[in-house]
Design an enzyme around this catalytic site. Structure first.
Site, PDB file in Angstrom:
ATOM      1  N   LYS A  28       0.830  -1.200   0.000  1.00 56.81           N
ATOM      2  CA  LYS A  28       0.000   0.000   0.000  1.00 56.81           C
ATOM      3  C   LYS A  28       0.869   1.256   0.000  1.00 56.81           C
ATOM      4  O   LYS A  28       0.609   2.209  -0.736  1.00 56.81           O
ATOM      5  CB  LYS A  28      -0.911  -0.028   1.237  1.00 56.81           C
ATOM      6  CG  LYS A  28      -1.930   1.072   1.258  1.00 56.81           C
ATOM      7  CD  LYS A  28      -2.903   0.919   2.422  1.00 56.81           C
ATOM      8  CE  LYS A  28      -3.947  -0.123   2.132  1.00 56.81           C
ATOM      9  NZ  LYS A  28      -4.844  -0.409   3.242  1.00 56.81           N
ATOM     10  N   ARG A  97      -3.226   2.909   8.448  1.00 58.70           N
ATOM     11  CA  ARG A  97      -3.582   1.722   7.662  1.00 58.70           C
ATOM     12  C   ARG A  97      -2.412   0.761   7.577  1.00 58.70           C
ATOM     13  O   ARG A  97      -1.293   1.161   7.281  1.00 58.70           O
ATOM     14  CB  ARG A  97      -3.960   2.146   6.237  1.00 58.70           C
ATOM     15  CG  ARG A  97      -5.234   2.957   6.163  1.00 58.70           C
ATOM     16  CD  ARG A  97      -5.299   3.734   4.861  1.00 58.70           C
ATOM     17  NE  ARG A  97      -6.477   4.606   4.858  1.00 58.70           N
ATOM     18  CZ  ARG A  97      -7.668   4.238   4.424  1.00 58.70           C
ATOM     19  NH1 ARG A  97      -7.840   3.050   3.917  1.00 58.70           N
ATOM     20  NH2 ARG A  97      -8.683   5.083   4.475  1.00 58.70           N
ATOM     21  N   GLY A 106      -7.681  -7.407   4.243  1.00 59.60           N
ATOM     22  CA  GLY A 106      -8.543  -7.437   5.423  1.00 59.60           C
ATOM     23  C   GLY A 106      -7.976  -8.181   6.618  1.00 59.60           C
ATOM     24  O   GLY A 106      -8.644  -8.328   7.636  1.00 59.60           O
ATOM     25  N   MET A 108      -5.245  -7.445   8.520  1.00 58.86           N
ATOM     26  CA  MET A 108      -4.742  -6.630   9.618  1.00 58.86           C
ATOM     27  C   MET A 108      -5.626  -5.404   9.753  1.00 58.86           C
ATOM     28  O   MET A 108      -6.561  -5.227   9.003  1.00 58.86           O
ATOM     29  CB  MET A 108      -3.290  -6.286   9.374  1.00 58.86           C
ATOM     30  CG  MET A 108      -2.406  -7.501   9.519  1.00 58.86           C
ATOM     31  SD  MET A 108      -0.766  -7.210   8.921  1.00 58.86           S
ATOM     32  CE  MET A 108      -1.043  -6.788   7.248  1.00 58.86           C
ATOM     33  N   ARG A 341      -3.575  -1.528  -6.492  1.00 59.63           N
ATOM     34  CA  ARG A 341      -2.723  -2.718  -6.466  1.00 59.63           C
ATOM     35  C   ARG A 341      -3.107  -3.591  -7.647  1.00 59.63           C
ATOM     36  O   ARG A 341      -4.199  -3.458  -8.207  1.00 59.63           O
ATOM     37  CB  ARG A 341      -2.876  -3.480  -5.145  1.00 59.63           C
ATOM     38  CG  ARG A 341      -4.275  -3.952  -4.913  1.00 59.63           C
ATOM     39  CD  ARG A 341      -4.433  -4.570  -3.539  1.00 59.63           C
ATOM     40  NE  ARG A 341      -5.833  -4.872  -3.322  1.00 59.63           N
ATOM     41  CZ  ARG A 341      -6.383  -5.113  -2.152  1.00 59.63           C
ATOM     42  NH1 ARG A 341      -5.664  -5.056  -1.060  1.00 59.63           N
ATOM     43  NH2 ARG A 341      -7.651  -5.404  -2.051  1.00 59.63           N
ATOM     44  N   HIS A 457     -15.749  -9.210   1.168  1.00 62.65           N
ATOM     45  CA  HIS A 457     -14.717 -10.128   1.631  1.00 62.65           C
ATOM     46  C   HIS A 457     -14.921 -11.529   1.050  1.00 62.65           C
ATOM     47  O   HIS A 457     -13.995 -12.139   0.517  1.00 62.65           O
ATOM     48  CB  HIS A 457     -14.750 -10.173   3.163  1.00 62.65           C
ATOM     49  CG  HIS A 457     -13.761 -11.127   3.740  1.00 62.65           C
ATOM     50  ND1 HIS A 457     -14.097 -12.421   4.074  1.00 62.65           N
ATOM     51  CD2 HIS A 457     -12.443 -11.001   3.989  1.00 62.65           C
ATOM     52  CE1 HIS A 457     -13.026 -13.034   4.528  1.00 62.65           C
ATOM     53  NE2 HIS A 457     -11.998 -12.203   4.487  1.00 62.65           N
ATOM     54  N   SER A 751      13.056 -42.711 -17.615  1.00 64.27           N
ATOM     55  CA  SER A 751      12.002 -41.833 -17.120  1.00 64.27           C
ATOM     56  C   SER A 751      12.115 -41.807 -15.600  1.00 64.27           C
ATOM     57  O   SER A 751      12.054 -42.858 -14.950  1.00 64.27           O
ATOM     58  CB  SER A 751      10.630 -42.359 -17.547  1.00 64.27           C
ATOM     59  OG  SER A 751       9.631 -41.523 -17.013  1.00 64.27           O
ATOM     60  N   CYS A 819       8.042 -39.011 -14.891  1.00 63.36           N
ATOM     61  CA  CYS A 819       6.632 -39.378 -14.878  1.00 63.36           C
ATOM     62  C   CYS A 819       6.071 -39.468 -13.471  1.00 63.36           C
ATOM     63  O   CYS A 819       4.942 -39.889 -13.270  1.00 63.36           O
ATOM     64  CB  CYS A 819       6.382 -40.647 -15.670  1.00 63.36           C
ATOM     65  SG  CYS A 819       7.250 -42.076 -14.998  1.00 63.36           S
ATOM     66  N   TYR A 839      11.231 -34.371 -21.677  1.00 61.60           N
ATOM     67  CA  TYR A 839       9.789 -34.184 -21.463  1.00 61.60           C
ATOM     68  C   TYR A 839       9.413 -34.367 -19.997  1.00 61.60           C
ATOM     69  O   TYR A 839      10.169 -34.953 -19.221  1.00 61.60           O
ATOM     70  CB  TYR A 839       8.977 -35.146 -22.331  1.00 61.60           C
ATOM     71  CG  TYR A 839       9.129 -36.612 -21.962  1.00 61.60           C
ATOM     72  CD1 TYR A 839       8.325 -37.194 -20.976  1.00 61.60           C
ATOM     73  CD2 TYR A 839      10.080 -37.414 -22.593  1.00 61.60           C
ATOM     74  CE1 TYR A 839       8.473 -38.523 -20.631  1.00 61.60           C
ATOM     75  CE2 TYR A 839      10.228 -38.746 -22.247  1.00 61.60           C
ATOM     76  CZ  TYR A 839       9.429 -39.298 -21.261  1.00 61.60           C
ATOM     77  OH  TYR A 839       9.576 -40.613 -20.907  1.00 61.60           O
TER      78      TYR A 839
END
Ligand code: PEP
Ligand code: MG
Length: 872
Positions: A28, A97, A106, A108, A341, A457, A751, A819, A839
């Protein structure tokens, strides 16, 4: 005043450039400073750094020098605003703030209107000619200060407010008159005195100092701790505190406050998207107590401020080159931004915004790829209501967070947590949610609220979690004491099942069938760009034609693991049991002959589903007794003895994997024969030979693979000499990684089976760690992440590195893949890229995620290279 260069500075004005960014000033604070320096209208103020918070939390007292710096900056603020803090006639009021480096919406505390007292409130009433406004501001200060600083139970204030409204016969807070509010202030003072044993502090400086400390302290509150644990935010970074000149959205009909996104956070569509309330202060919007109006409504009501808002939002998007989430206040027609933000958004919105911003020229394709959180793609793959299902909609609310879910109604967060953890599907239902409900939301399948808007919220948090949420549902009333709700025309009890559709806002009584979601064009576009960038190929783990087809649809470039043991269950189990229980090889072969046609048709179906793409078939892996009934169910003595003989104390380390094929070669012979015949049949039928890869599990010694390769080659030559194929092995035991050079001699590919490699390297049972001691390790911080989910790069990863180096050292160009489950986890995919694997292979639903993560790995590597080249 001059300061030594070695003294830590704790306070920065919004107009003063500070090195240290969000780590120092919080999200902030950085936003306010950047906006100030950009020339966007924001109130004046200053930020107390996270350094100060950390020092306070560490030492239990304010660090030396902080008070003096705050005084200096307060003096500057007085100069900038032309008002004096603590003045009794026309006071400067400030808010305090919280704002950590990482956004924790929300979690704090914040306190508004600091600087008011009995006398100053009267003064403000005279100066503004608006006693209602002055008293409303004062009573809000008493309530917030009481709750946050002194821990007074907020319900007492709410109750007093509710009682007064009832007595005066009004619905809304704004309908209370100045005289009503004067009475409310007296009641609040009495509550404050009763609860704290002292008078409400009248001195502005005392208020400010105590408020700052309370915000520092709020870093430690339980809901913030739960939030940090859920989102893996470190516990020791602390919060910054912003002291901001108050601007007032509650000064009458030309004042307002609101929150707004620069694009729709659910869909990503362009256009202003938010809500506001006339004559109100910020927390009224976020708390979801009054249902706000859409921001477009402002166009008619406050046209100048509306134009200024649109203009400012466009500037912010241009500057940050990203979608913003802003808070604003309009004081008598004049716009102020309180926060900006980067907006939390659904995966669908992230994709759409990224694609649109690329066409708008705001960002490039690579940035678009880098911006999407691979794990969030999962959201798009969440279920929706079956469009063919018939149901009656009981009530409707806002489509606050997409996805659909059914579950039992639960009316409080603690119960939701408890029942959710016990494995039950629950929907958390309430008037609204608050940050105190976070633990219940984590465990619930979805959230339904009666109050609140798209930015309440419940809506914001559910979207972040990728959970369905319907908010502001008018037809919902709750009687918490009686454990019942009314939903449209229905009376329901806690525990009854409902279904919510967060994509449309529909709420239905009972359970509705769900279908997998559709992938949209933006999804395809971004993944297409990712495909152009990535080097790793992405395959899927699939062992039936349906999964294979799904994997293909999601962009899989082959099957990296087809586990054959899954084909040994169902109606084939009796034959499999016959094979295992057979007296001798002859008996075994007779049973295997009957299994062969089944295996062949399994393979044919998979080869056809994957036409043109490679399919890695792994021969039988698990311990045989997994196929046997419990000993009590033995039908005769011979069977009992055989089951007993096959019992193992540590089956995961017992007769499994290639040890089966070495001891009873006829089993693997049958499987290879089935593969060969299936390949041949498919080639004859379609004209195209499948790309066959035969894989042997749990190899530790080169002699094992030598024998199995010989067996494979012999059967393939016998059955299908014209079919080309590869013969390789899994690397899933530490010895195999260490001796990869010798093993490579007999392998066309490796693999990495990182499930077993993790189990055997860490000595942690795959079946007994999770939910037991491993959970304790994670909660207690011994380990940062679950090694069965995120690859243990320094341990297991090191063995992989050795396997790669020694394997390719002996056989350059050896084909390498993974895998284990890690093949579909973003950080592990990046690691596999860096290792130089060819891969990754993962479950079909994770294929899109792996495609994106593989592209991001390339981009990160390029950035690192640029950084190094630039002398970084
Ligand atoms: C592995 O061990 O990583 C693997 C893929 O095989 P499975 O999970 O079947 O043991
Ligand atoms: Mg394995």
């Amino acid at each position: 005043m001059t300061r030594s260069a070695f003294v830590t500075r704790y306070v920065y004005g919004f107009d003063e450039p500070a090195a240290g960014g969000r780590e120092l000033l919080g999200g902030k604070g950085v936003g306010l400073a950047e906006m100030t320096q950009l020339g966007v209208p924001v109130p004046a103020g200053f930020t107390i750094t996270t350094d100060a918070c950390r020092a306070y939390l560490r030492e239990g007292e304010v660090p030396a020098g902080l008070d003096g710096e705050v005084d200096e900056h307060l003096a500057r603020l007085e100069q900038q605003t032309g008002k004096r803090f603590g003045d009794l006639e026309d006071p400067l009021l400030v808010s305090v703030r919280s704002g950590a480096a990482v956004s924790m919406p929300g979690m704090m505390d914040s306190i508004l209107n600091l600087g008011l007292s009995d006398t100053a409130a009267d003064g403000l009433a005279r100066t503004t000619g608006n006693p209602r406004f002055a008293r409303d501001s004062y009573r809000r200060l008493m309530q917030m200060f009481g709750e946050v600083v002194d821990g007074v139970d907020g319900h007492r204030f709410e109750q007093a407010l509710g009682d007064l409204k009832r007595e005066r016969g009004v619905q809304q807070d704004v309908d209370l008159t100045a005289d009503d509010l004067a009475r409310l202030i007296e009641t609040y003072k009495a509550i404050y005195l009763q609860e704290t044993g002292g008078e409400f502090p009248q001195d502005a400086r005392t208020q400010l100092r105590r408020a700052v400390l309370a915000v520092f302290e709020s870093w430690k509150n339980p809901r913030a701790q739960v939030y940090r644990r859920t989102y893996a935010i470190p516990d020791d970074i602390g919060t910054a505190v912003n002291v901001v000149q108050m601007v007032f959205g509650n000064k009458g009909d030309r004042s307002a406050t609101g929150v707004c996104f620069t694009r729709n956070p659910s869909t990503g569509e362009q256009g202003v998207y938010g809500e506001y309330l006339v004559n109100a202060q910020g927390e009224d919007v976020v708390a979801g107590i009054r249902t706000p109006q859409p921001v477009e409504e402002m166009r008619a009501r406050l046209p100048e401020a509306y134009d200024q808002l649109l203009d400012t939002m466009a500037r912010l998007e241009q500057h940050y080159r990203d979608m913003q989430d802003i808070e604003f206040t309009i004081e008598e027609g004049r716009l102020y931004l309180l926060q900006t933000r980067s907006a939390k958004r659904t995966a669908a919105a992230a994709l759409k915004a990224a694609v649109d911003m690329t066409s708008e020229g705001l960002i490039g394709r690579e940035e678009a790829i880098a911006r999407i959180d691979p794990a969030a793609l999962d959201q798009l793959l969440h279920p929706m209501l079956d469009p063919n299902a018939e149901f009656e909609v009981a009530a409707r609310g806002l489509n606050a967070s997409p996805g659909a879910a059914s579950g039992a109604i639960v009316l409080d967060a603690d119960t939701a947590e408890e029942r959710g953890k016990a494995g039950e599907s629950v929907i958390l239902v309430g008037w609204e949610t608050s940050p105190d409900d976070i633990h219940g939301m984590i465990q619930a399948k979805g959230v339904l609220t009666a109050h609140g808007g798209m930015t309440s919220h419940a809506a914001v948090v559910a979207r972040g979690m990728g959970k369905p949420c319907v908010a502001g549902c008018d037809g919902l009333t709750i009687d918490a004491a009686a454990h019942t709700i009314r939903l449209g025309g229905h009376e329901l009890r806690e525990g009854d099942t409902i279904t919510i559709d967060g994509g449309t806002g529909r709420v239905i009584v009972g359970e509705v069938a769900l279908v997998p979601p559709q992938i949209n064009e933006d999804f395809e576009t971004v993944l297409g760009w990712a495909d152009d960038v990535r080097r790793l190929r992405v395959r899927a783990n699939a062992d039936n034609p349906e999964d294979a087809a799904k994997a293909r649809e999601f962009g899989a470039q082959g099957i990296g693991l087809c586990r054959t043991e899954h084909m040994f269950f169902g109606d084939r189990l009796p034959v499999v049991q016959e094979m295992i229980l057979a007296r001798d090889e002859e008996g075994r072969r007779a049973a295997l002959d009957r299994l062969l046609p089944f295996q062949q048709s399994d393979f044919e179906a998979i080869f056809e589903a994957m036409a043109g793409l490679p399919v890695t078939i792994r021969l039988l892996d698990p311990p045989l007794h997994e196929f046997l009934p419990p000993i009590e169910e033995a039908t005769d003595e011979r069977m009992r003895r055989r089951i007993h003989a096959l019992h193992e104390e540590n089956p995961m380390l017992g007769t499994r994997g290639c040890r089966l094929g070495i001891q009873w070669p006829e089993i693997y012979e049958m499987q290879v024969r089935a593969i060969a015949r299936a390949a041949r049949a498919v080639r004859e039928r379609t004209g195209e030979a499948p790309l066959v890869e035969i894989m042997h599990p749990l190899v530790a010694f080169k002699e094992e693979l030598r024998r199995l390769r010989e067996l494979t080659v012999e059967i393939m030559r016998e059955e299908a000499p014209e079919i080309e194929y590869l013969c390789g092995t899994m690397i899933e035991l530490p010895r195999a990684a260490l001796r990869a050079d010798e093993i490579a001699e007999y392998a066309d590919f490796f693999s990495f089976g990182t499930n077993d490699l993790t189990q055997t390297t860490l000595g942690m049972s795959r079946d007994d760690a999770e939910g037991k001691f491993l959970t304790f390790y994670l909660e207690d911080g011994v380990l940062e992440s679950n090694p069965f989910e995120t690859l243990d790069q320094s341990g297991v990863g090191d063995l992989m590195r050795i396997g790669v180096e020694r394997g390719r050292g002996a056989k350059p160009g050896l084909k390498l893949g993974i895998c284990g489950e890690h093949g579909g986890e973003p950080r592990s995919v990046e690691f596999c890229h860096k290792l130089g694997l060819d891969y990754v292979s993962c479950s079909p639903y994770r294929v899109p995620l792996a495609r994106l993560a593989a592209a991001q790995a390339v981009l990160k590597e390029a950035h690192r290279a640029e950084y190094v080249a630039a002398g970084g």
